[in-house]
Enzyme design. Sequence first.
Site, PDB file in Angstrom:
ATOM      1  N   HIS A 103       1.715  10.981  -1.936  1.00 50.95           N
ATOM      2  CA  HIS A 103       0.452  10.815  -1.230  1.00 50.95           C
ATOM      3  C   HIS A 103      -0.255  12.173  -1.258  1.00 50.95           C
ATOM      4  O   HIS A 103       0.166  13.110  -0.577  1.00 50.95           O
ATOM      5  CB  HIS A 103       0.694  10.337   0.201  1.00 50.95           C
ATOM      6  CG  HIS A 103      -0.532   9.790   0.860  1.00 50.95           C
ATOM      7  ND1 HIS A 103      -0.672   9.669   2.214  1.00 50.95           N
ATOM      8  CD2 HIS A 103      -1.700   9.325   0.331  1.00 50.95           C
ATOM      9  CE1 HIS A 103      -1.843   9.159   2.506  1.00 50.95           C
ATOM     10  NE2 HIS A 103      -2.495   8.947   1.377  1.00 50.95           N
ATOM     11  N   HIS A 131       0.860  -1.188   0.000  1.00 55.12           N
ATOM     12  CA  HIS A 131       0.000   0.000   0.000  1.00 55.12           C
ATOM     13  C   HIS A 131       0.894   1.234   0.000  1.00 55.12           C
ATOM     14  O   HIS A 131       1.854   1.316   0.770  1.00 55.12           O
ATOM     15  CB  HIS A 131      -0.894  -0.005   1.249  1.00 55.12           C
ATOM     16  CG  HIS A 131      -1.686   1.252   1.448  1.00 55.12           C
ATOM     17  ND1 HIS A 131      -1.381   2.185   2.432  1.00 55.12           N
ATOM     18  CD2 HIS A 131      -2.766   1.732   0.791  1.00 55.12           C
ATOM     19  CE1 HIS A 131      -2.250   3.178   2.377  1.00 55.12           C
ATOM     20  NE2 HIS A 131      -3.097   2.937   1.387  1.00 55.12           N
TER      21      HIS A 131
END
Length: 503
Positions: free
Chosen positions: A171, A125
Amino acid sequence: MGSYNYYRMFGCFNRKFKISEWQPPPEVAEAFRRYAEGADHMKADQLLKFLVEYQGEDEGCSAADAEAIMQKVFQRRHQTSRRRGLTLDDFFFFLFQDDLNAPINSQVHHDMTAPLQHYFIYTGHNSYLTGNQLSSDCSEIPIIRALENGVRGIELDLWPNSAKDNVHVLHGRTLTAPIPLIKCLTSIRDHAFVKSPYPVIITLEDHLTPQLQAKVAGDDEDSDASRQKSGILAAPEYKRLIAIRAGNAKNGLRHALRNGADKVNRLSLSEQRLEKAVTLYATDLIRFTQKSILRVFPKSTRVTSSNFKPTQGWMHGAQMVAFNMQGYGKSLWMMHGLFRANGGCGYVKKPDLLMMGGPDNEVFDPKLTLPVKKTLKVTVFMGDGWRLDFSHTHFDAYSPPDFYTKIYIVGVPADAAKKKTRVIEDDWTPYWDEDFAFPLTVPELALLRIEVREHNRSEKDDFGGQTCLPVSELRPGIRAVPLYDKKGQKFKSVRLLMRFQFE
């Protein structure tokens, strides 16, 4: 006279502790006596008989294999390749070598011809992050490290750069420092098949404009052309790219699960939505994963890059339980444990109970308590190697360590168990020789988690090593079990001597 450990007390006097002699447990001595037929040395044919009868090695194990083991033992212990045979100490030394006597099979041995949805897939992830989810750097290094450890699922979040003319991986809407997409793609290209020849799945979270999407497609073509020029080619069966668009549950979770049950699809759920699905639609969830791919990812509040317990996803058939590979802890140890199976290739065949329906089309329910299928018997004989891998005073400034071993079964609720040995005081080579039994209703989904701690009377017990092993992969007999640090790196010397039996 024996040897002693000395510890300085308050800078003025020494405490003396006798070092235990490194000697085989009675069961090892008895096995040697039996298979050496009472002689002082064990020959290759006798070792082969021990491997097949006592250790349960398959019939493919040959006299040449036994001879090769003996040669390695002679080289390591005596720096020679020829001796009369194995002495008891040689035999004991062999049993404690995890590369010669591993607890699980190190080769790929599952059926690797089934459709993708028939496998648990080692999945990362936010694979580019070096630390927390809010402010850590983005880098190709975690991607390379993951691939070299056998991870087959890589996730990249694609965002425009500040000038809107190039693509960054980061991110989004956080303070994470970006990395150019091409750097990530090049790293994947160069390291994808270093550890495993099986497919790498790249999950792209796309926040790009159509123009930048076109640029990404061009970069991909350029990357492929570069790979061909450099002579680095994937295996022929993996040349074709299979794109599966990930769906979501816009029309409701149950609708998404039922709508995808009759066709190949892919659905991504957060860990909270998985919990809801498990509570309300468990059978729909398992039916969905029999034909389609389910990816589960950590909730957004895990800003420290921690992980959730992966077994809930696996018990309900989720193929891609996505983890923060930098989020060290017990959950990641379980992830490491499952994917030690099947030679560490990153693909583990799901058990038939998750893929097949019953006579009335019913599916597996992990909450049900089923009859015991088999009992795993575990003997913890002893441990060694700490004095080589840790400093003299790492565990205690004034005395040798006080070790004990904790053993857990992680799996369906009915099989969960926890046991521990007694504490062995003041000994770098603890000898426990304790037996434990674990009745298992679903051994196919069980993990054996092992942790060694050092007892501390005044503070929290110290960590002495850990490992996690799939029960379905355990090899019977007396085995050397290597231990790992908190980050999952294997210690150079620390291991346990254990026995596994199934009834």
